[in-house]
Design an enzyme around this catalytic site. Structure first.
Site, PDB file in Angstrom:
ATOM      1  N   LYS A 174      -9.987  -6.865  13.789  1.00 38.40           N
ATOM      2  CA  LYS A 174     -11.015  -5.969  13.228  1.00 38.40           C
ATOM      3  C   LYS A 174     -11.196  -6.384  11.765  1.00 38.40           C
ATOM      4  CE  LYS A 174     -12.167  -2.620  11.161  1.00 38.40           C
ATOM      5  NZ  LYS A 174     -13.067  -2.717   9.990  1.00 38.40           N
ATOM      6  N   GLU A 249       0.932  -5.634   5.044  1.00 36.31           N
ATOM      7  CA  GLU A 249       0.721  -6.444   3.839  1.00 36.31           C
ATOM      8  C   GLU A 249      -0.206  -5.639   2.946  1.00 36.31           C
ATOM      9  OE1 GLU A 249       2.158  -9.135   3.020  1.00 36.31           O
ATOM     10  OE2 GLU A 249       2.737 -10.246   4.809  1.00 36.31           O
ATOM     11  N   CYS A 283      -4.586  -9.642  -3.527  1.00 37.04           N
ATOM     12  CA  CYS A 283      -3.426  -8.746  -3.455  1.00 37.04           C
ATOM     13  C   CYS A 283      -2.339  -9.181  -4.426  1.00 37.04           C
ATOM     14  CB  CYS A 283      -2.886  -8.704  -2.045  1.00 37.04           C
ATOM     15  SG  CYS A 283      -2.555 -10.335  -1.365  1.00 37.04           S
ATOM     16  N   GLU A 383      -3.167  -0.444  -8.882  1.00 34.62           N
ATOM     17  CA  GLU A 383      -3.872  -1.677  -8.535  1.00 34.62           C
ATOM     18  C   GLU A 383      -5.369  -1.506  -8.810  1.00 34.62           C
ATOM     19  OE1 GLU A 383      -4.461  -2.740  -4.362  1.00 34.62           O
ATOM     20  OE2 GLU A 383      -3.665  -4.718  -4.832  1.00 34.62           O
TER      21      GLU A 383
HETATM   22  P1  NAD Z   1      -8.568  -0.918   3.218  1.00 35.70           P
HETATM   23  O1  NAD Z   1      -7.224  -0.409   3.493  1.00 35.70           O
HETATM   24  O2  NAD Z   1      -9.618   0.021   2.789  1.00 35.70           O
HETATM   25  O3  NAD Z   1      -9.164  -1.651   4.508  1.00 35.70           O
HETATM   26  C1  NAD Z   1      -8.476  -2.692   5.159  1.00 35.70           C
HETATM   27  C2  NAD Z   1      -8.919  -2.758   6.594  1.00 35.70           C
HETATM   28  O4  NAD Z   1      -8.496  -1.570   7.252  1.00 35.70           O
HETATM   29  C3  NAD Z   1     -10.424  -2.842   6.802  1.00 35.70           C
HETATM   30  O5  NAD Z   1     -10.699  -3.703   7.887  1.00 35.70           O
HETATM   31  C4  NAD Z   1     -10.781  -1.419   7.188  1.00 35.70           C
HETATM   32  O6  NAD Z   1     -11.958  -1.339   7.954  1.00 35.70           O
HETATM   33  C5  NAD Z   1      -9.577  -1.027   7.981  1.00 35.70           C
HETATM   34  N1  NAD Z   1      -9.352   0.415   8.116  1.00 35.70           N
HETATM   35  C6  NAD Z   1      -9.756   1.412   7.296  1.00 35.70           C
HETATM   36  N2  NAD Z   1      -9.337   2.609   7.773  1.00 35.70           N
HETATM   37  C7  NAD Z   1      -8.648   2.353   8.899  1.00 35.70           C
HETATM   38  C8  NAD Z   1      -7.941   3.183   9.829  1.00 35.70           C
HETATM   39  N3  NAD Z   1      -7.873   4.514   9.697  1.00 35.70           N
HETATM   40  N4  NAD Z   1      -7.315   2.589  10.861  1.00 35.70           N
HETATM   41  C9  NAD Z   1      -7.342   1.252  11.010  1.00 35.70           C
HETATM   42  N5  NAD Z   1      -8.012   0.426  10.180  1.00 35.70           N
HETATM   43  C10 NAD Z   1      -8.641   0.967   9.122  1.00 35.70           C
HETATM   44  O7  NAD Z   1      -8.350  -2.076   2.166  1.00 35.70           O
HETATM   45  P2  NAD Z   1      -9.464  -2.938   1.452  1.00 35.70           P
HETATM   46  O8  NAD Z   1     -10.051  -2.130   0.363  1.00 35.70           O
HETATM   47  O9  NAD Z   1     -10.369  -3.533   2.474  1.00 35.70           O
HETATM   48  O10 NAD Z   1      -8.583  -4.127   0.852  1.00 35.70           O
HETATM   49  C11 NAD Z   1      -8.020  -4.095  -0.388  1.00 35.70           C
HETATM   50  C12 NAD Z   1      -6.548  -3.818  -0.297  1.00 35.70           C
HETATM   51  O11 NAD Z   1      -5.922  -4.800   0.542  1.00 35.70           O
HETATM   52  C13 NAD Z   1      -5.860  -3.960  -1.626  1.00 35.70           C
HETATM   53  O12 NAD Z   1      -4.940  -2.914  -1.810  1.00 35.70           O
HETATM   54  C14 NAD Z   1      -5.148  -5.294  -1.527  1.00 35.70           C
HETATM   55  O13 NAD Z   1      -4.071  -5.441  -2.365  1.00 35.70           O
HETATM   56  C15 NAD Z   1      -4.769  -5.332  -0.097  1.00 35.70           C
HETATM   57  N6  NAD Z   1      -4.523  -6.716   0.334  1.00 35.70           N
HETATM   58  C16 NAD Z   1      -3.223  -7.089   0.604  1.00 35.70           C
HETATM   59  C17 NAD Z   1      -2.950  -8.392   0.963  1.00 35.70           C
HETATM   60  C18 NAD Z   1      -1.544  -8.830   1.257  1.00 35.70           C
HETATM   61  O14 NAD Z   1      -1.370  -9.886   1.840  1.00 35.70           O
HETATM   62  N7  NAD Z   1      -0.524  -8.096   0.872  1.00 35.70           N
HETATM   63  C19 NAD Z   1      -3.986  -9.306   1.054  1.00 35.70           C
HETATM   64  C20 NAD Z   1      -5.283  -8.889   0.762  1.00 35.70           C
HETATM   65  C21 NAD Z   1      -5.539  -7.572   0.406  1.00 35.70           C
END
Ligand code: NAD
Length: 479
Positions: A174, A249, A283, A383
């Site tokens: 997804k 992650e 991240c 962050e």
């Molecule tokens: P987010 O948590 O808003 O969304 C991430 C994903 O989760 C999206 O595909 C979203 O559609 C999905 N999602 C949202 N609600 C959900 C639910 N209830 N159930 C299942 N899936 C759901 O994060 P974002 O804003 O897209 O990304 C930024 C964040 O990701 C930052 O905090 C960043 O640090 C982190 N990140 C971490 C890594 C890592 O490897 N540690 C890498 C990249 C980004």
């Protein structure tokens, strides 16, 4: 080069727009609509899981060498389509084309690396004593779910899917609602490469709808989530209902520490890259810069000069820095710039939105360096996920370690020093899953990656990641 509509890929076929509502994807540099994306709900998620289950027996039972060959063909086809995939990732996300090209190469690299491991996965014999023969088998979980954020859609899809399918699992991905285009195109290419239909499925849609339905699905046996802490917590709660193991992650507030004995030219260039790559939407961004007080002022002036030289523009035109990918993220960064000022920090460069000629509707932010930052300020603890650097001076190594660890997060850290003993001593003291010395981005597919503390748990990358998608069965016989 992009299509007008992108739908879920299930069993190797793209679902038509007529099946569901759609949502729009926008070019963050112009604000213009790029494409319509299928907004899948729980019914389509269930179809994807079913299609994956149908593909499972043949893929699971295939010779590992055949799985590996298919994955290496996939790596090749990804590289053959580098221009298309990088273009899609660049217009959809906003990142400079060269960074998107790097993401595509990395994507190919994951399938090549884990494809090479697919025929080297095996259990072991266990010495139970005379009269017994005991051994372990490592078996795939079955259907694995991969929830991916918007900052690096293609390569983060590959980071989880490649080790999962190498071990004989079948995947449902997804992607984030804002950046689905390249992931859909990739899944079409996978079928072209000879990966059997149903082994890699993509369901596009909103997190609260498609994402939630996927992680709540009782026949999803293993979940890999990359994203924010609050969503990670909700994924973990959903997984508890059907007891699927999860890799999380999550975010970071990574310390990047410049000691007085560092090569300051290299440290300044590396520290700017650590916060400005992908406009800070990384991240592992080095967003807290701890600088020894004796070199603080000189170092800050190098950062200021570096940030002033950054050009802003549309990703596909390869500027120094592109726009911010989502409207929500753009507003969040601007809010943090205000928060920083109200906390008493001073922006010595940047500090606001940027207007780019001809791209007045684009979401651009000036690369920013805050000084007079204390580690208890929100801009040092939370962050931001943008090109905003908080600089904090320190006097002693112990103090640097204490500041570095004084955060809820623990994803990565950078160190800049010529002193080997100091480098290894500090690396051992830092609460982080990855510490890089004299090159912030040292590491890659072959090095394990993941968080301490609120940055999550489980490790991706490296050979062991394959075993996170496998379960061990012990078989013992009395002879
Ligand atoms: P987010 O948590 O808003 O969304 C991430 C994903 O989760 C999206 O595909 C979203 O559609 C999905 N999602 C949202 N609600 C959900 C639910 N209830 N159930 C299942 N899936 C759901 O994060 P974002 O804003 O897209 O990304 C930024 C964040 O990701 C930052 O905090 C960043 O640090 C982190 N990140 C971490 C890594 C890592 O490897 N540690 C890498 C990249 C980004």
């Amino acid at each position: 080069m992009h299509r007008e509509y992108y739908g879920s890929i299930i069993g190797g076929k793209e679902l038509p727009a007529a099946r569901t509502d759609t949502m729009d994807s926008f070019d963050p540099a112009t604000g213009k609509r790029l494409a319509r994306i299928q907004r899948a709900g729980a019914d389509i998620v269930a179809e994807a899981v079913e299609s994956a289950e149908q593909a499972l027996p043949a893929w699971r039972d295939a010779d590992g060498a055949d799985r590996g060959r298919a994955m290496r063909r996939l790596a090749d086809i990804v590289l053959e389509n580098l221009d298309l995939l990088a273009y899609l990732e660049s217009i959809d996300n906003g990142k400079p084309l060269r960074e998107a090209e790097g993401d595509v190469r990395l994507t190919a690299g994951y399938y090549e690396y884990y494809g090479g491991i697919a025929d080297k996965i095996h259990g072991e014999t266990v010495p139970l004593g005379p009269g017994f023969h005991s051994y372990t088998r490592v078996e795939p979980f079955g259907v694995t779910a991969h929830i991916v954020p918007w900052n690096a859609a293609l390569q983060q899809t590959a980071r989880g899917v490649a080790p999962a399918i190498a071990g004989g699992n079948v995947a449902v991905v997804k992607p984030a609602e804002d950046t689905s285009m390249a992931v859909v195109e990739f899944a079409r290419l996978a079928v072209e490469a000879g990966v059997p239909p149903g082994v890699i499925n993509v369901v596009t849609g909103l997190g609260a709808e498609a994402g939630a339905a996927l992680v709540e699905h009782p026949r999803v046996r293993r979940i890999a989530f990359t994203g924010s802490v609050p969503t990670g917590q909700s994924v973990l709660r959903a997984s508890a209902t059907h007891l699927s193991p999860v890799t999380l992650e999550l975010g970071g507030k990574s310390p990047n520490i410049v000691f007085a004995d560092a090569d300051l030219d290299a440290a300044a260039a590396g520290s700017l890259a650590a916060i400005n790559f992908n406009a800070g939407q990384v991240c592992m961004a080095g967003s807290r810069l701890l600088v020894h007080r004796s070199v603080h002022d000189e170092f800050v002036s190098r950062l200021v000069a570096g940030d002033r030289a950054v050009t802003l523009g549309r990703g596909v035109d390869n500027p120094g820095m592109g726009p911010i990918t989502t409207e929500k993220q753009y507003r969040k960064i601007l809010d943090y710039l205000d928060i920083g000022r109200s906390e008493g920090a001073e922006a010595v460069v940047g500090g606001g939105a940027a207007v780019v000629d001809g791209l007045e509707d684009g979401r651009f932010v000036q690369p920013t360096v805050f000084v007079n930052v204390r580690n208890d300020m929100r801009i040092a603890q939370e962050e931001i996920f943008g090109p905003v650097l908080s600089v904090i001076p320190f006097d002693h190594d112990d103090e640097a370690v204490a500041i570095a660890n004084d955060t809820p997060y623990g994803l990565t850290a950078g160190l800049w020093t010529r002193d080997l003993s100091r480098a290894h001593w500090v690396a051992a003291q830092i609460d982080a899953g990855q510490v890089s010395i004299n090159n912030y981005f040292a590491g890659g597919i072959r090095t394990p990656f993941g968080g301490y503390k609120a940055s999550g748990f489980g490790r991706e990358k490296g050979p062991d990641a394959v075993y996170h998608y496998l379960q061990t069965k012990t078989v013992s016989i009395q002879i």
